[in-house]
Design an enzyme around this catalytic site. Structure first.
Site, PDB file in Angstrom:
ATOM      1  CB  ALA A  64      -1.002   0.035   1.164  1.00 13.31           C
ATOM      2  CB  ALA A  65       4.432   2.069  -0.352  1.00 13.79           C
ATOM      3  N   GLY A  66       2.277   2.537  -2.580  1.00 17.43           N
ATOM      4  CA  GLY A  66       1.824   3.235  -3.788  1.00 17.43           C
ATOM      5  C   GLY A  66       0.461   3.874  -3.565  1.00 17.43           C
ATOM      6  CG  ASP A  67      -2.707   1.441  -2.809  1.00 16.75           C
ATOM      7  OD1 ASP A  67      -2.663   1.602  -4.047  1.00 16.75           O
ATOM      8  OD2 ASP A  67      -2.796   0.322  -2.283  1.00 16.75           O
TER       9      ASP A  67
END
Ligand code: RIB
Length: 315
Positions: free
Chosen positions: A257-260
């Site tokens: 979820a880093a990209g999110d």
């Protein structure tokens, strides 16, 4: 900076994440004994929505869950985050999306998604939701719902003068008609390679791939390069401008979820009328904090944490 909270619309997926921490990610045919098991709310769309809500945006989400216990939990969680869930439909005959995730000792992951109800979101539902939603500042979307739901949302946004962020994850081929409706495209390296056919091993290759994406018709490109930071490519493809935004160095626990976190924060920053480079710095800080914590939604930071992190340059 604007005084009212920006209104972000997210059209996207909701999953329940079933996560096992492992010393290493098992190879095909291999069985490994792992560590702790945990269940976390996730799904790229839901994560982006929660990220924006925790950073102060007003958020509405369009999506689908199944008629099961995971679906009920996801709806409850999203509404506890203050997200408008009126347009998250329940498909009684389908299972809620599930992601099977293994996270290794370095925080890298491998994700297998059973999309379930996410794949039942129709263009018609997106259209009907849009008719009831007013004053959206930015639309943000990943690619875990059917492509025609994404294309329809982007098309309506364009007709209404609403700006669009597309996070082309998971990677897939996209029609130029969709890309021409995108104001800010946020791919990582593998998604960029899929869209351009160009591999990225150097800064120069990243710049060239960014220009190739501009030539497909998107307004600006924010290439996320993991610990090497982010590269903005914008302007005319014959004379593009490049800005490199370094990553904040942190100890990585789990990159899920880093990209999110990045996308939700970027939408919020742009909704607050930050410049693209200031919004990317804000988004990089949110993403950096998220990788220091386990799980998708539990890792997403609140506004006070991001502001403090930027001020102090450390956690
Ligand atoms: O981007 C992370 C997300 O991808 C996880 O939460 C998982 O549900 C998958 O959709």
């Amino acid at each position: 900076m604007s005084t009212r909270a920006p209104h972000i619309l997210v059209v996207g997926s909701l999953n329940m994440d079933l996560v096992v921490q492992m010393p290493a990610i098992p190879r095909p045919g291999e069985t490994l004994l792992g560590g702790r098991f945990a269940t976390f709310p996730g799904g790229k769309g839901a994560n982006q929505a929660v990220a924006a809500a925790r950073l102060g945006a007003r958020v509405t989400m369009v999506g689908r869950v199944g008629g099961d216990a995971f679906g009920e939990q996801m709806l409850k969680i999203m509404s506890c985050e203050g997200i408008d869930t009126r347009f998250i439909g329940v498909d009684a005959g389908t299972a809620t999306g599930v992601a099977l995730i293994t996270v290794d000792a370095q925080g890298q992951n491998s994700i297998a998604v059973a999309s379930g109800a996410n794949l039942t979101l129709t263009a018609e539902e997106v259209r009907s939701a849009w008719e009831q939603i007013t004053r959206v500042d930015w639309l943000a979307m990943p690619l875990e719902t059917p492509l025609d739901s994404v294309e329809t949302a982007a098309q309506i946004a364009k007709e209404r003068g609403v700006k669009v962020i597309l996070n082309p994850a998971p990677a897939q081929d996209l029609d130029v008609h969709l890309l021409r409706n995108i104001d800010v495209l946020i791919p990582n390296e593998s998604e960029t390679e899929r869209l351009t056919g160009q591999t990225i091993h150097s800064d120069e290759q990243a710049r060239s791939a960014g220009v190739a994406l501009l030539s497909l018709g998107v307004g600006s490109v924010v290439l996320t390069l993991g610990e090497r930071g982010a590269l903005i490519v914008e302007g005319d493809q014959s004379d593009p401008a490049y800005y490199s935004i370094p990553a904040f160095p942190v100890r990585v626990v789990d990159t899920t979820a880093a990209g999110d976190a990045f996308v939700g924060a970027l939408a919020t920053g742009l909704g607050e009328r930050l410049s693209l480079s200031a919004a990317v710095r804000f988004a990089s800080a949110a993403a950096a904090i998220s990788v220091t914590r386990a799980g998708a939604q539990p890792s997403l930071p609140y506004r006070s944490e991001v502001d403090r992190f930027i001020r102090q340059g450390k956690l």
